[in-house]
Design a protein around this motif. Structure first.
Motif, PDB file in Angstrom:
ATOM      1  N   ARG A  18       0.840  -1.208   0.000  1.00 13.94           N
ATOM      2  CA  ARG A  18       0.000   0.000   0.000  1.00 13.94           C
ATOM      3  C   ARG A  18       0.872   1.255   0.000  1.00 13.94           C
ATOM      4  O   ARG A  18       0.639   2.198  -0.750  1.00 13.94           O
ATOM      5  N   ALA A  19       1.926   1.225   0.837  1.00 13.15           N
ATOM      6  CA  ALA A  19       2.800   2.407   0.941  1.00 13.15           C
ATOM      7  C   ALA A  19       3.588   2.633  -0.350  1.00 13.15           C
ATOM      8  O   ALA A  19       3.746   3.769  -0.799  1.00 13.15           O
ATOM      9  N   VAL A  20       4.057   1.549  -0.960  1.00 15.00           N
ATOM     10  CA  VAL A  20       4.813   1.695  -2.222  1.00 15.00           C
ATOM     11  C   VAL A  20       3.885   2.259  -3.299  1.00 15.00           C
ATOM     12  O   VAL A  20       4.254   3.172  -4.044  1.00 15.00           O
ATOM     13  N   ALA A  21       2.659   1.717  -3.355  1.00 11.76           N
ATOM     14  CA  ALA A  21       1.703   2.178  -4.374  1.00 11.76           C
ATOM     15  C   ALA A  21       1.419   3.661  -4.195  1.00 11.76           C
ATOM     16  O   ALA A  21       1.391   4.431  -5.160  1.00 11.76           O
ATOM     17  N   LYS A  22       1.248   4.078  -2.934  1.00 10.29           N
ATOM     18  CA  LYS A  22       0.925   5.490  -2.676  1.00 10.29           C
ATOM     19  C   LYS A  22       2.109   6.369  -3.064  1.00 10.29           C
ATOM     20  O   LYS A  22       1.951   7.385  -3.740  1.00 10.29           O
ATOM     21  N   ARG A  23       3.305   5.937  -2.637  1.00  5.13           N
ATOM     22  CA  ARG A  23       4.479   6.774  -2.904  1.00  5.13           C
ATOM     23  C   ARG A  23       4.764   6.914  -4.402  1.00  5.13           C
ATOM     24  O   ARG A  23       5.178   7.956  -4.880  1.00  5.13           O
ATOM     25  N   ALA A 222      13.775   1.356  -4.054  1.00  3.12           N
ATOM     26  CA  ALA A 222      15.122   1.352  -4.650  1.00  3.12           C
ATOM     27  C   ALA A 222      15.215   0.270  -5.728  1.00  3.12           C
ATOM     28  O   ALA A 222      15.814   0.490  -6.788  1.00  3.12           O
ATOM     29  N   LEU A 223      14.580  -0.869  -5.488  1.00  5.64           N
ATOM     30  CA  LEU A 223      14.591  -1.933  -6.513  1.00  5.64           C
ATOM     31  C   LEU A 223      13.848  -1.462  -7.764  1.00  5.64           C
ATOM     32  O   LEU A 223      14.256  -1.732  -8.892  1.00  5.64           O
ATOM     33  N   MET A 224      12.755  -0.722  -7.532  1.00  8.99           N
ATOM     34  CA  MET A 224      11.976  -0.218  -8.674  1.00  8.99           C
ATOM     35  C   MET A 224      12.789   0.778  -9.489  1.00  8.99           C
ATOM     36  O   MET A 224      12.694   0.828 -10.708  1.00  8.99           O
ATOM     37  N   ALA A 368      10.914   6.448  -7.595  1.00 10.04           N
ATOM     38  CA  ALA A 368      10.745   5.988  -8.976  1.00 10.04           C
ATOM     39  C   ALA A 368       9.331   6.413  -9.383  1.00 10.04           C
ATOM     40  O   ALA A 368       8.395   5.649  -9.248  1.00 10.04           O
ATOM     41  N   ASP A 369       9.154   7.662  -9.805  1.00 10.78           N
ATOM     42  CA  ASP A 369       7.808   8.153 -10.104  1.00 10.78           C
ATOM     43  C   ASP A 369       7.394   7.679 -11.494  1.00 10.78           C
ATOM     44  O   ASP A 369       7.568   8.365 -12.500  1.00 10.78           O
ATOM     45  N   HIS A 405      19.772  13.005 -12.073  1.00  9.10           N
ATOM     46  CA  HIS A 405      18.623  12.102 -11.967  1.00  9.10           C
ATOM     47  C   HIS A 405      18.375  11.505 -13.347  1.00  9.10           C
ATOM     48  O   HIS A 405      18.136  12.227 -14.304  1.00  9.10           O
ATOM     49  N   GLY A 406      18.446  10.185 -13.395  1.00 11.10           N
ATOM     50  CA  GLY A 406      18.496   9.531 -14.706  1.00 11.10           C
ATOM     51  C   GLY A 406      17.162   9.222 -15.361  1.00 11.10           C
ATOM     52  O   GLY A 406      17.145   8.669 -16.437  1.00 11.10           O
ATOM     53  N   GLY A 407      16.043   9.596 -14.753  1.00 15.53           N
ATOM     54  CA  GLY A 407      14.735   9.230 -15.313  1.00 15.53           C
ATOM     55  C   GLY A 407      14.572   9.635 -16.770  1.00 15.53           C
ATOM     56  O   GLY A 407      13.840   8.987 -17.524  1.00 15.53           O
ATOM     57  N   PHE A 408      15.285  10.676 -17.207  1.00 12.98           N
ATOM     58  CA  PHE A 408      15.073  11.171 -18.578  1.00 12.98           C
ATOM     59  C   PHE A 408      15.472  10.133 -19.621  1.00 12.98           C
ATOM     60  O   PHE A 408      14.829   9.999 -20.661  1.00 12.98           O
TER      61      PHE A 408
END
Ligand SMILES: Nc1ncnc2c1ncn2[C@@H]1O[C@H](COP(=O)(O)OP(=O)(O)OP(=O)(O)O)[C@@H](O)[C@H]1O
Ligand SMILES: Nc1ccn([C@@H]2O[C@H](COP(=O)(O)O)[C@@H](O)[C@H]2O)c(=O)n1
Length: 491
Positions: A18-23, A222-224, A368-369, A405-408
């Motif tokens: 639940r917390a991971v999903a919310k975050r 962090a794994l995500m 990991a948004d 930040h590497g998301g790009f």
């Protein structure tokens, strides 16, 4: 992205999922609640849970849904809210018998896959990583020693929470009885012939016995962050039609209470006309004022609009003027731009209102948004450009350590889009350190050539994304150094 969390009863799966999903803005799927619902229906209809035929008949016909309400996720079985009824000791005692029936599992797994079709889901249960979503990008096997699990559950049953209070106590006899039930349930769940509880071969094992909920959640997130989604989003122009997915097609109508999400998920061309006109007026005004105060120029500017395909534009970040210059220039050349901005700006409603109408996409930094990644990916596939500042925040001095930040690179990789480096100098000088008043002064930008993934030599999806991050930022800094040489003294 699909995150699978499996493990024995009371290990903390629901709390963590639940917390991971919310975050991370994903959907939480509690598969245990589905087996519990079937069990509850059997008990309430007087069906003997050892009668596999009768139990299977209920599982095949029941419709289980999840809904938000009263601050929690509600479980709906055949239209009736059964959230409370499925958590009784009677259901606890019978659920493992029911869940061992192959036809029950078949029906539940089919519904779970249906609910997970939209993609971005954190599912928890016993067979998620092995059977339901064997291709989940992140698989966690969460355990805790039986005594810790029994204590947590006993505290929970007495209305407390072992996760939030260290000295939470429960009646010793209740705790012993719960321990017996947990051990019995674990044995039944892990020895049944159909989909027994066991870790997937590629699952990460986390023992939560002496870890806080936050520590476990951080580990999963962090794994995500290092996992690469294997399910690409729908291609350009194709609205998702699967359950729970975001509708991205169709024009947004003016004055219809469109939500912020509507703006983040729709193409710029589908934004309501009055808002687009207002944005145009704002761009013209801001463009004129900033040009007057800080005469700015983009060298090799045509590289920004001669190419019509969607690109991720990355830039060094020194002042609030940086995005304005790119937004104004692209708007005048008819190039759609989505600016990825940190969600902390959303504290002020008026800012969220404006950024959503201006085509912004909020990103929750330090996580990991995936929602933001998906939105950017869809925008790129539609041919819009995505502007992002990998340095995360304005860098006020060259001595400041910078974390990229590497998301790009992931956004570009998922959308099969190139990355375009752009640099800026001079804008840092207009706000001297420690001062709020702005100085007048000239500002220069320089656009670089787009970098395609064919220029990246690394092998493997993750390694290629990391290599792209490095290469693109090297090009940004090389362009910035060129500008500094051309305009000495400008920072
Ligand atoms: N790391 C932790 N430390 C202390 N308490 C925890 C921890 N994780 C979860 N808890 C508490 O333990 C209780 C049981 O957790 P939770 O319901 O998440 O377990 P679960 O694995 O989903 O169990 P089940 O499979 O039976 O549904 C809750 O009260 C929760 O707050
Ligand atoms: N994927 C799953 C999830 C649950 N079960 C069975 O349901 C019982 C209740 O689960 P909780 O997580 O709510 O405690 C569990 O004991 C299993 O028997 C399952 O088989 N597969």
């Amino acid at each position: 992205m699909r995150v699978a969390i499996d493990g024995p009863a009371g290990s903390g799966k629901s709390t963590v999922a639940r917390a991971v999903a919310k975050r991370c803005g994903l959907t939480y799927l509690d598969t245990g609640a589905m087996y519990r619902s079937v069990t509850y229906l059997c008990l309430s209809r007087g069906v003997d849970v050892s009668d596999a035929e009768a139990v299977s008949a209920i599982a095949r016909t029941v419709r289980i849904d999840f809904a938000e309400g009263q601050g929690t996720q509600r479980v709906i079985a055949d239209g009736k809210d059964v959230t409370t009824q499925i958590r009784t000791p009677e259901v606890d005692k019978s659920v493992s018998r029911v869940s061992a029936v192959p036809a029950v599992r078949e029906a539940m797994v089919a519904r779970q896959r249906e609910l997970g079709l939209a993609g971005d889901v954190v599912a928890e249960g016993r067979d998620i990583g092995t059977v339901v979503f064997p291709d989940a990008e992140v698989k966690v096997f969460l355990t805790a020693d039986p005594a810790a699990r029994a204590h947590r559950r006993a505290v929970q049953r007495e209305g407390g929470n072992a996760a939030t209070s260290d000295d939470a106590n429960a009646d010793a006899a209740t705790e012993r009885e719960i321990l017996r039930d947990l051990v019995r349930r674990d044995r039944l769940d892990s020895t049944r012939s159909e989909s027994p509880l066991r870790p997937a071969d590629d699952a990460h094992h986390i023992d939560s016995s002496s870890k806080s909920v936050d520590q476990v959640v951080d580990e999963v997130v962090a794994l995500m962050a290092t996992a690469i989604p294997v399910h690409p989003a729908a291609p350009a122009g194709e609205g998702d039609t699967t359950a729970g997915a975001t509708q991205t097609t169709g024009r947004l109508r003016a004055f219809r209470k469109n939500s912020y999400d509507d703006y983040y998920d729709h193409a710029l061309r589908d934004f309501p006309l009055p808002g687009r006109v207002l944005l145009g007026v704002a761009i013209v005004l801001v463009g004129a004022i900033t040009k007057l105060l800080w005469p700015w120029k983009i060298e090799d500017a045509e590289k920004l609009w001669e190419d019509v395909q969607g690109r991720v534009i990355v830039m060094n970040h020194v002042s609030m003027l940086d995005p304005v210059i790119i937004a104004v220039s692209l708007w005048f050349h008819g190039v759609g731009l989505r600016i990825v901005y940190k969600s902390e700006f959303d504290k002020l409603g008026i800012v969220t209102w404006f950024f959503s109408r201006a085509g912004g996409i909020p990103v929750v930094r330090g996580t990991a948004d995936l929602k933001a990644v998906r939105r950017a990916e869809r925008a790129l596939r539609r041919g819009e450009c995505v502007l992002i500042y990998p340095e995360g925040t304005r860098v006020k001095s060259d001595d400041e350590p910078v974390e990229i930040h590497g998301g790009f690179a992931l956004m570009a990789q998922l959308a099969k889009a190139p990355v375009q480096p752009v640099a800026i100098v001079g804008a840092r000088d207009i706000t001297p350190a420690g001062k709020h008043l702005k100085r007048l002064g000239r500002v220069w930008c320089k656009a670089g050539d787009c970098i395609g993934f064919d220029e990246v030599e690394a092998k493997g999806r993750k390694a290629r994304a990391v290599a792209m991050e490095k290469l693109a930022m090297e090009r940004v800094y090389a362009l910035r150094d060129e500008l500094r040489r051309e305009h000495p003294g400008k920072m």
